[in-house]
Write a protein that holds these residues in place. Structure first.
Motif, PDB file in Angstrom:
ATOM      1  N   UNK A 200       0.709  -1.268  -0.019  1.00  0.00           N
ATOM      2  CA  UNK A 200       0.008  -0.089  -0.176  1.00  0.00           C
ATOM      3  C   UNK A 200       0.564   1.191  -0.006  1.00  0.00           C
ATOM      4  N   UNK A 201       0.591   2.115  -0.908  1.00  0.00           N
ATOM      5  CA  UNK A 201       1.277   3.387  -0.954  1.00  0.00           C
ATOM      6  C   UNK A 201       0.370   4.635  -0.648  1.00  0.00           C
ATOM      7  N   UNK A 202       0.919   5.893  -0.448  1.00  0.00           N
ATOM      8  CA  UNK A 202      -0.001   7.119  -0.278  1.00  0.00           C
ATOM      9  C   UNK A 202       0.168   8.079  -1.415  1.00  0.00           C
ATOM     10  N   UNK A 203      -1.036   8.555  -1.983  1.00  0.00           N
ATOM     11  CA  UNK A 203      -0.933   9.554  -2.922  1.00  0.00           C
ATOM     12  C   UNK A 203      -1.394  10.787  -2.195  1.00  0.00           C
ATOM     13  N   UNK A 204      -0.941  11.897  -2.554  1.00  0.00           N
ATOM     14  CA  UNK A 204      -1.338  13.354  -2.030  1.00  0.00           C
ATOM     15  C   UNK A 204      -1.311  14.267  -2.986  1.00  0.00           C
ATOM     16  N   UNK A 205      -2.493  14.913  -2.973  1.00  0.00           N
ATOM     17  CA  UNK A 205      -2.578  15.779  -3.933  1.00  0.00           C
ATOM     18  C   UNK A 205      -2.080  17.076  -3.644  1.00  0.00           C
ATOM     19  N   UNK A 277      -5.243  -3.181   6.110  1.00  0.00           N
ATOM     20  CA  UNK A 277      -4.635  -2.599   4.459  1.00  0.00           C
ATOM     21  C   UNK A 277      -3.185  -2.219   4.392  1.00  0.00           C
ATOM     22  N   UNK A 278      -2.527  -2.624   5.580  1.00  0.00           N
ATOM     23  CA  UNK A 278      -1.025  -2.362   5.259  1.00  0.00           C
ATOM     24  C   UNK A 278      -0.313  -3.661   5.196  1.00  0.00           C
ATOM     25  N   UNK A 279      -1.068  -4.856   5.517  1.00  0.00           N
ATOM     26  CA  UNK A 279      -0.782  -6.046   5.671  1.00  0.00           C
ATOM     27  C   UNK A 279      -0.475  -6.574   4.081  1.00  0.00           C
ATOM     28  N   UNK A 280       0.853  -6.846   3.840  1.00  0.00           N
ATOM     29  CA  UNK A 280       1.028  -7.265   2.077  1.00  0.00           C
ATOM     30  C   UNK A 280       0.735  -8.594   1.884  1.00  0.00           C
ATOM     31  N   UNK A 281       0.363  -9.380   3.050  1.00  0.00           N
ATOM     32  CA  UNK A 281      -0.070 -10.760   2.800  1.00  0.00           C
ATOM     33  C   UNK A 281      -1.618 -10.614   2.221  1.00  0.00           C
ATOM     34  N   UNK A 329       3.184  -0.189   6.046  1.00  0.00           N
ATOM     35  CA  UNK A 329       3.302  -1.651   5.878  1.00  0.00           C
ATOM     36  C   UNK A 329       4.682  -1.844   6.235  1.00  0.00           C
ATOM     37  N   UNK A 330       4.951  -2.984   7.358  1.00  0.00           N
ATOM     38  CA  UNK A 330       6.226  -3.208   8.194  1.00  0.00           C
ATOM     39  C   UNK A 330       7.116  -3.821   6.855  1.00  0.00           C
ATOM     40  N   UNK A 331       6.531  -4.420   5.805  1.00  0.00           N
ATOM     41  CA  UNK A 331       7.534  -4.862   4.830  1.00  0.00           C
ATOM     42  C   UNK A 331       8.150  -3.932   4.120  1.00  0.00           C
TER      43      UNK A 331
END
Length: 485
Positions: A200-205, A277-281, A329-331
């Motif tokens: 998960x990434x963050x977009x900022x306007x 939502x930050x868990x890459x599994x 996301x810790x990974x």
């Protein structure tokens, strides 16, 4: 009676209290740099194999461009995404994960899917795989996981016991294991597979408003896969099959293309969504967060020299531009350190100055010297900051957006541990023929493991995902069916 295991220690001999969870500020981080055990593991891991990449050693690459097809300025201020029709040059590297540089292209393994966008605000690297999830969700486990995929230190052979022992003790891997052992485990070519940012990434306007996003590259060639038998035959007859296919298709003018989509989640939804939502599994349901088209990636030019471009290309998820930021996301947090650190040891401290990695935009910084410094090294210009001599200065408008953190500094796990629902959902989505091939592949992969306790533990995970899933694997291995709890 067996002796109790000795204490796990750091490289300097201190006992390790937690080797499963990195130290974070609360359950969602970010990861704290005071976790010296994590840093020691990652830094040592990056230096274990020289000079090829520690992972993703075997790969192929190509140049191309990205063209925006939808106005996404309400979500991000990233300049290369600012207007419909805008094109940005890029370089892509596809790879296998676990094999050495000379390994076969057609092994059952995830594929790396790394994209370097040469934007007017600097380079942006999107470093993902052909799967939307990963085997683990905390970077502190990454060196151990990859060790299981490499060779036994005594026999120098691949070690299925290590693979399944680790997976059976890491139930978060079940979703990715199910994908890997399914028909999707061996793509027909690099052109016939999807790509994902996975994290998960963050977009900022431009107004400073943020959203969480996930990236999906959908192949326009259609998804095609290889059976295990065909893949094994190709591994013997043409171990460079995927590399050759990509090069020849571009050379012949059959340019592969992908459509980029994102899922967009409001920031506040992260607190209440049924999966972290930050868990890459885990994935986000596309019913909850539909795919939104962003643009189109086309590969239309082969490298002129493999070493200078494909082998020396360096990618890091920390190579960001304004408008695109990271998540807790810790990974991902661990990769921000590990990838760039790997490039500094493998290619050199000045790897960003190599032509394949050098931004098209102007570069102004105070870094000097280091091995293989092949430009003017800043000449006689000012070499420190702050200064009153007209050197480059920070631009406050480009600061990353704030992200609140709280909690006690501790080795903290994710606070949700449902590792079975999504893997079970995936199994139930498969046709009967797909399920049969999945079970057959798993059984074949697990048969060499001599330890029945490892097999039983892994079967238990399959059973929790779906009872039929577990029963069929157990029957294939000739082992008892797990008892319902």
């Amino acid at each position: 009676m067996t002796n109790p295991p000795s204490k796990l220690t750091t490289s300097w001999g201190a006992p390790v209290g937690d080797n499963q969870n990195s130290i974070t500020a609360g359950s969602r981080g970010p990861t704290l740099i005071q976790d010296v055990h994590l840093l020691d593991k990652l830094a040592h891991f990056n230096r274990e194999r020289v000079p090829e990449r520690v992972v993703h050693a075997k790969g192929a690459g190509a140049h191309g461009y990205f063209e925006v097809t939808r106005d996404v300025s309400p979500y991000t201020k990233a300049a290369f995404l600012s207007e419909v029709g805008k094109r940005t040059p890029l370089f892509v590297r596809f790879s296998t994960v676990a094999g050495e540089n000379g390994s076969a292209d057609t092994v059952r393994d995830p594929r790396g899917f790394a994209v370097k966008f040469y934007t007017e605000e600097g380079n942006y690297d999107l470093v993902g795989n052909n799967t939307p999830v990963f085997f683990i969700r905390d970077a502190i486990k990454f060196p151990d996981f990859i060790h299981t995929q490499k060779r036994h230190p005594q026999t120098h052979l691949k070690n299925p016991t290590a693979v399944w022992d680790f997976w059976s003790l890491s139930p978060e891997s079940l979703h990715q294991v199910t994908i890997l052992m399914s028909d999707r485990g061996i793509p027909a070519t690099f052109r016939h597979m999807h790509g994902f940012g996975s994290h998960t990434f963050k977009w900022v306007n431009a107004e400073g408003k943020g959203v969480w996003v996930k990236y999906h590259f959908k192949t326009e060639q259609g998804v095609k896969n290889l059976t295990s038998d065909v893949a094994a035959q190709l591994a013997g007859e043409n171990p460079d099959y995927h590399t050759e296919d990509l090069f020849n298709s571009i050379e012949e003018g059959d340019f592969p293309a992908w459509t980029l989509y994102v899922q967009v989640m409001p920031l506040e939804d992260a607190e209440t969504y049924r999966f972290d939502p930050f868990d890459v599994t885990k994935v986000w349901s596309q019913k909850d967060y539909p795919l939104m088209e962003v643009g189109r990636m086309v590969l239309d030019r082969n490298p002129s020299n493999y070493f200078t471009e494909v082998e020396q290309a360096t990618f890091s998820p920390g190579t960001l531009v304004p408008g695109i930021e990271v998540s807790p996301d810790k990974m991902l947090q661990g990769r921000l350190f590990a990838y760039a650190d790997a490039h500094r040891y493998r290619v050199g401290a000045n790897h960003q100055a190599l032509p394949i990695n050098r931004p098209l935009s102007e570069v102004n910084h105070y870094q000097r010297d280091g091995q293989m410094r092949f430009d003017s090294n800043g000449g006689g210009s000012v070499y420190y900051e702050p200064n009153s001599l007209g050197g480059p200065k920070e631009s406050p408008a480009d600061r990353p957006s704030p992200h609140p953190v709280s909690g006690t500094a501790d080795s903290t796990a994710y606070d949700r541990d449902d590792h079975y629902t999504q893997a079970g959902d995936l199994y139930r989505l498969m046709s009967e023929e797909e399920r049969s091939r999945l079970v057959s592949t798993i059984v074949t992969a697990m048969k060499p493991v001599p330890r029945e306790d490892i097999l039983a533990r892994q079967i238990g995970h399959f059973y929790k995902a779906d009872p039929e899933y577990g029963r069929r694997v157990a029957e294939g291995l000739g082992l008892p069916v797990p008892q319902e709890e």
